[in-house]
Design a protein around this motif. Structure first.
Motif, PDB file in Angstrom:
ATOM      1  N   ILE A 152       0.821  -1.206   0.000  1.00  0.00           N
ATOM      2  CA  ILE A 152       0.000   0.000   0.000  1.00  0.00           C
ATOM      3  C   ILE A 152       0.860   1.263   0.000  1.00  0.00           C
ATOM      4  CG2 ILE A 152      -1.711   1.318   1.325  1.00  0.00           C
ATOM      5  CD1 ILE A 152      -2.765  -1.399   2.361  1.00  0.00           C
ATOM      6  N   VAL A 153       1.938   1.251   0.766  1.00  0.00           N
ATOM      7  CA  VAL A 153       2.729   2.473   0.968  1.00  0.00           C
ATOM      8  C   VAL A 153       3.715   2.728  -0.164  1.00  0.00           C
ATOM      9  CG1 VAL A 153       4.293   3.676   2.537  1.00  0.00           C
ATOM     10  CG2 VAL A 153       2.441   2.288   3.460  1.00  0.00           C
ATOM     11  N   THR A 154       4.243   1.674  -0.778  1.00  0.00           N
ATOM     12  CA  THR A 154       5.154   1.887  -1.913  1.00  0.00           C
ATOM     13  C   THR A 154       4.433   1.792  -3.247  1.00  0.00           C
ATOM     14  OG1 THR A 154       5.792  -0.441  -2.258  1.00  0.00           O
ATOM     15  CG2 THR A 154       6.984   0.796  -0.566  1.00  0.00           C
ATOM     16  N   GLY A 155       3.321   1.091  -3.265  1.00  0.00           N
ATOM     17  CA  GLY A 155       2.578   0.939  -4.507  1.00  0.00           C
ATOM     18  C   GLY A 155       3.122  -0.116  -5.443  1.00  0.00           C
ATOM     19  N   ARG A 223      13.827   7.367   4.059  1.00  0.00           N
ATOM     20  CA  ARG A 223      14.554   7.974   2.942  1.00  0.00           C
ATOM     21  C   ARG A 223      13.757   7.868   1.640  1.00  0.00           C
ATOM     22  NH1 ARG A 223      20.857   6.656   1.291  1.00  0.00           N
ATOM     23  NH2 ARG A 223      21.007   8.208  -0.382  1.00  0.00           N
ATOM     24  N   ARG A 224      13.183   6.712   1.410  1.00  0.00           N
ATOM     25  CA  ARG A 224      12.430   6.488   0.174  1.00  0.00           C
ATOM     26  C   ARG A 224      11.178   7.353   0.102  1.00  0.00           C
ATOM     27  NH1 ARG A 224      10.337   0.616  -2.205  1.00  0.00           N
ATOM     28  NH2 ARG A 224       9.141   1.465  -3.944  1.00  0.00           N
ATOM     29  N   LEU A 225      10.557   7.602   1.235  1.00  0.00           N
ATOM     30  CA  LEU A 225       9.265   8.275   1.258  1.00  0.00           C
ATOM     31  C   LEU A 225       9.376   9.780   1.496  1.00  0.00           C
ATOM     32  CD1 LEU A 225       7.309   5.655   3.399  1.00  0.00           C
ATOM     33  CD2 LEU A 225       7.588   5.738   0.914  1.00  0.00           C
ATOM     34  N   LYS A 226      10.576  10.269   1.708  1.00  0.00           N
ATOM     35  CA  LYS A 226      10.773  11.682   2.062  1.00  0.00           C
ATOM     36  C   LYS A 226      10.153  12.611   1.016  1.00  0.00           C
ATOM     37  CE  LYS A 226      14.342  15.097   3.137  1.00  0.00           C
ATOM     38  NZ  LYS A 226      15.799  15.367   3.195  1.00  0.00           N
ATOM     39  N   GLY A 227       9.389  13.569   1.511  1.00  0.00           N
ATOM     40  CA  GLY A 227       8.803  14.579   0.642  1.00  0.00           C
ATOM     41  C   GLY A 227       7.415  14.230   0.139  1.00  0.00           C
ATOM     42  N   PHE A 228       7.098  12.954   0.057  1.00  0.00           N
ATOM     43  CA  PHE A 228       5.787  12.523  -0.419  1.00  0.00           C
ATOM     44  C   PHE A 228       4.783  12.510   0.739  1.00  0.00           C
ATOM     45  CE2 PHE A 228       8.706  10.812  -3.544  1.00  0.00           C
ATOM     46  CZ  PHE A 228       8.034  10.964  -4.750  1.00  0.00           C
ATOM     47  N   GLU A 229       3.595  13.026   0.505  1.00  0.00           N
ATOM     48  CA  GLU A 229       2.583  13.120   1.550  1.00  0.00           C
ATOM     49  C   GLU A 229       1.711  11.868   1.629  1.00  0.00           C
ATOM     50  OE1 GLU A 229       0.511  16.615   0.364  1.00  0.00           O
ATOM     51  OE2 GLU A 229       2.022  17.999   1.139  1.00  0.00           O
ATOM     52  N   ALA A 230       1.389  11.276   0.492  1.00  0.00           N
ATOM     53  CA  ALA A 230       0.438  10.162   0.472  1.00  0.00           C
ATOM     54  C   ALA A 230       0.903   8.932   1.251  1.00  0.00           C
ATOM     55  CB  ALA A 230       0.097   9.787  -0.970  1.00  0.00           C
ATOM     56  N   PRO A 231       2.199   8.588   1.234  1.00  0.00           N
ATOM     57  CA  PRO A 231       2.605   7.392   1.986  1.00  0.00           C
ATOM     58  C   PRO A 231       2.229   7.441   3.468  1.00  0.00           C
ATOM     59  CG  PRO A 231       4.340   8.009   0.472  1.00  0.00           C
ATOM     60  CD  PRO A 231       3.320   9.113   0.428  1.00  0.00           C
ATOM     61  N   GLU A 232       2.380   8.605   4.097  1.00  0.00           N
ATOM     62  CA  GLU A 232       2.017   8.715   5.511  1.00  0.00           C
ATOM     63  C   GLU A 232       0.510   8.518   5.687  1.00  0.00           C
ATOM     64  OE1 GLU A 232       1.674   9.168   9.516  1.00  0.00           O
ATOM     65  OE2 GLU A 232       3.460   8.681   8.326  1.00  0.00           O
ATOM     66  N   ALA A 233      -0.271   9.031   4.756  1.00  0.00           N
ATOM     67  CA  ALA A 233      -1.720   8.821   4.828  1.00  0.00           C
ATOM     68  C   ALA A 233      -2.054   7.335   4.687  1.00  0.00           C
ATOM     69  CB  ALA A 233      -2.414   9.629   3.734  1.00  0.00           C
ATOM     70  N   CYS A 234      -1.307   6.644   3.820  1.00  0.00           N
ATOM     71  CA  CYS A 234      -1.518   5.201   3.660  1.00  0.00           C
ATOM     72  C   CYS A 234      -1.232   4.469   4.968  1.00  0.00           C
ATOM     73  CB  CYS A 234      -0.609   4.653   2.556  1.00  0.00           C
ATOM     74  SG  CYS A 234      -1.074   5.152   0.886  1.00  0.00           S
ATOM     75  N   ILE A 235      -0.149   4.852   5.639  1.00  0.00           N
ATOM     76  CA  ILE A 235       0.204   4.219   6.909  1.00  0.00           C
ATOM     77  C   ILE A 235      -0.894   4.477   7.944  1.00  0.00           C
ATOM     78  CG2 ILE A 235       1.862   4.194   8.812  1.00  0.00           C
ATOM     79  CD1 ILE A 235       4.029   4.956   6.749  1.00  0.00           C
TER      80      ILE A 235
END
Length: 684
Positions: A152-155, A223-235
């Motif tokens: 879900i978080v990386t797609g 590191r991989r998710l830095k700057g992206f907002e949607a991954p945190e919402a997925c978590i």
């Protein structure tokens, strides 16, 4: 013909979708599925249901063209609820890909069967959103949090065999041609069971989730998710699946989905999605144009770039002949290719058989004549016009008629190179980016006399080797390096005015770039193109190289480096810069981050506008593709031209005018000024 059809085979209702090209879950498909579920519930002769798709794939996602438009009933969540609540067992028969809404439909089914070649995933995060039809709530309940979070978080999708191992699939159908029959047989087998698994009601896979699982995942992927907002919402949505009843968790998912689907990052990432597809379309190329066969490729130069270019073709199964001037250089280059493949195999990304096959397709030579039967030859020699013209003169006399002659030049005039041959219509620029076997971008430089079928063949070949191709006209530096030069000019000017290398770099790091201009220079090597015997200490780079500060490889450049190549600002460099500034009469001052960002990025936008004015790029989104795939521009801003649209073109123009004294030789693009005055955008 209806996009959803039904038929009864035995006591199984077979529901078939046919909505090419990818069976997207548009309004007509959703309505058809809803009607099929009503039919299944009301027909006593039906004991079970199979949902399948014609064409090359299962449902590969929602209809992205509906994003931002008024909703059309029934919604996908309503359809999936209807599938899950069907009183008859529903089996998803999956081939191709079950992505996004497609996997959410499958999760709504009671059972899932698939062929081994299928892939399953929830890639919504790559569009700046999260699954919005129960995916974040059902998937953890089916496979557990540990397996669900990465999906879900990386797609990133998972292959069918892995999906079976994690419990996402109930059965694999080895005979891919027999999927439908196997699914019907499976449905008939489970029809007699008194109970059927309902994803939303399961709790067995999430009951023992440790409280630390989510923070641990955040830390591991920071590191991989830095700057992206949607991954945190997925978590957060998956956390809700564990901590809340399904009825509350689904509400949490929906609130988060609605927030992000209208957000700037989602708009930017959707722009990227469509821009990549638009870049493949060349307005003046007929759809039925001849594509030339490329069965064998020649590479001139076995250095870093030549070797990387060769690997693209070898990995695609295309034989390569590599030519060098000396045997030791050839052996070294071929050895590096072998090591690169071996290292990839050790990481489990390819098999040893794939390594052996690739290497068996590689032939080394010291004789240009061995290139004579190649369909395409690419030179990757020194970036000097005289050398390239000599190479193309040789190729002109050796290559068979109809062979494409390509240069990997980063800056030089492709028309001038083509003129050194008697077949300029067969000459094209193929600008690969280093490392060429990794970087996705391929700038295809169309010369004034490049034949249309040569351009079309290059575009098709780019897709074959997994590249994102963008067509550029001929100018110094083409699209990417021309804009990079505008940024670098301001970076150097800011340095002389008082900004420190680490401050300039940090502004770009904070913006989302993987590195800044001075970090990049240290990584590449400050002595690249520098000649010690000709150095007179006339530039900052001269002095740094003379003092042995040649970049990471020497442990010091613009920065000082420790044994792990961690960087720290250098007092010595600051003193050198201050000395040059004093000699030039430049007054040193404190410069704020906002000014640095504007002076680095606004001139790039302006240069992009000039590139559009001159017809070097076909569309603004092509420029975005170059910078996203070749230079690390952060995807969640959409690229330089889309970012300018969001910031406002009038803001860009005002900034360029405000900093005019610091960039006296910059001419503001008339296209940029005109669009700003009219309140228009570069992209739509």
């Amino acid at each position: 013909m209806s996009v959803i059809s039904t038929r009864i085979q035995g006591d199984v209702l077979v529901v078939t979708a046919d909505n090419p090209p990818v069976n997207a879950l548009g309004a007509a498909v959703r309505q058809g599925l809803m009607d099929a579920m009503r039919q299944a519930a009301s027909d006593d002769a039906v004991k079970a249901v199979v949902i399948r798709c014609d064409g090359r794939t299962f449902f590969a996602g929602a209809d992205i063209t509906e994003f931002g438009k008024p909703p059309v009933s029934p919604s996908l969540p309503e359809v999936i609820d209807a599938i899950e609540n069907c009183p008859k067992p529903v089996v998803a028969a999956i081939h191709g890909t079950a992505l996004g809404g497609g996997l959410e439909v499958a999760l709504g089914c009671h059972y899932r069967v698939a062929v081994p070649s299928a892939k399953l995933g929830l890639p919504e995060v790559k569009l700046g959103i999260l699954p919005g039809a129960g995916g974040t709530q059902r998937l953890p309940r089916v496979v557990g949090v540990e397996a669900a979070l990465p999906m879900i978080v990386t797609g990133d999708p998972v292959p069918a065999k892995k999906a079976k191992a994690m419990g996402l699939l109930d059965a694999l159908v080895e005979d891919e041609a027999g999927l439908e029959d196997a699914a019907i047989a499976f449905a008939q087998d489970v029809a007699g069971r008194s109970e059927h698994p309902v994803s939303s009601r399961r709790s067995d896979r999430i009951a023992d989730t440790p409280p630390s699982a989510f923070d641990d995942f955040r830390k591991a992927n920071a590191r991989r998710l830095k700057g992206f907002e949607a991954p945190e919402a997925c978590i957060q949505a998956v956390e809700a699946a564990v901590s809340q009843p399904y009825e509350e968790g689904i509400k949490t998912e929906r609130v988060l989905f609605q927030k992000f689907v209208t957000g700037t990052q989602s708009k930017a990432l959707r722009h990227v999605f469509f821009a990549e597809r638009a870049a493949q379309k060349i307005d003046d190329l007929p759809k039925d144009i001849e594509i030339l066969p490329i069965r064998k490729v020649g590479i001139i130069g076995a250095g870093t770039m030549g070797g990387g270019i060769a690997m693209n073709f070898l990995s695609a199964g295309i034989p390569v002949t590599m030519v060098e001037m000396k045997q030791d250089a050839l052996d070294r280059g071929m050895g590096i290719i072998r090591r690169n493949y071996d290292n990839t195999a050790k990481k489990g990304r390819i098999t040893q058989q794939q390594v052996d096959t690739a290497m068996s397709n590689l032939t080394g030579s010291l004789d240009y004549a061995d290139l004579a039967d190649c369909d395409l030859v690419i030179e990757a020699v020194f970036e000097l016009m005289d050398i390239k013209k000599q190479v193309f003169g040789k190729l002109d006399s050796i290559m068979k008629p109809g062979a494409i002659l390509a240069t990997n030049t980063s800056y030089l005039n492709v028309n001038e190179i083509a003129a050194s041959t008697g077949r300029p219509e067969w000459v094209i620029g193929l600008h690969f980016f280093s490392p060429a076997n990794v970087m996705r971008l391929l700038e295809i430089v169309r010369g004034d006399r490049t034949a249309p079928q040569v351009l079309a063949t290059a575009m098709k070949l780019a897709r074959t080797i997994g590249k994102v191709a963008v067509v550029s006209g001929v100018c110094h530096g083409f699209i990417g390096n021309r804009m990079l030069a505008a940024r670098q000019k301001q970076a150097n000017a800011l340095l002389m005015e008082g900004a420190k290398p680490h401050q300039i770099d940090q502004v770009l790091l904070d913006f989302g770039f993987p590195m800044g201009p001075f970090q990049m220079a240290d990584l590449a090597g400050l002595d690249l193109g520098w000649k010690e015997e000709e150095s007179k200490g006339e530039t900052i780079r001269d002095v740094l190289c003379e003092r042995g500060r040649r970049g990471q490889k020497t442990g010091k450049g613009f920065y000082d480096y420790d044994e792990k190549r961690n960087r720290t600002p250098s007092d010595e460099v600051n003193a050198i810069v201050a000395g040059f500034a004093a000699k030039s009469g430049k007054a040193q001052r404190d410069i704020g981050d906002d000014e640095i960002r504007e002076r680095l990025l606004f001139p790039m936008v302006n240069e992009g506008a000039l590139i559009l004015e001159e017809g070097i790029a076909q569309r603004a989104s092509d420029i975005d593709m170059v910078w996203l795939n070749g230079y690390g521009w952060p995807a969640y801003t959409g690229g330089p031209m889309f970012w300018a649209d969001i910031v406002g073109l009038s803001t860009v123009v005002a900034g360029l005018e405000r900093h005019g004294d610091a960039m006296p030789d910059l001419t503001i693009s008339s296209l940029l000024k005109d669009k700003a005055a009219k309140g228009e955008r570069f992209n739509g």
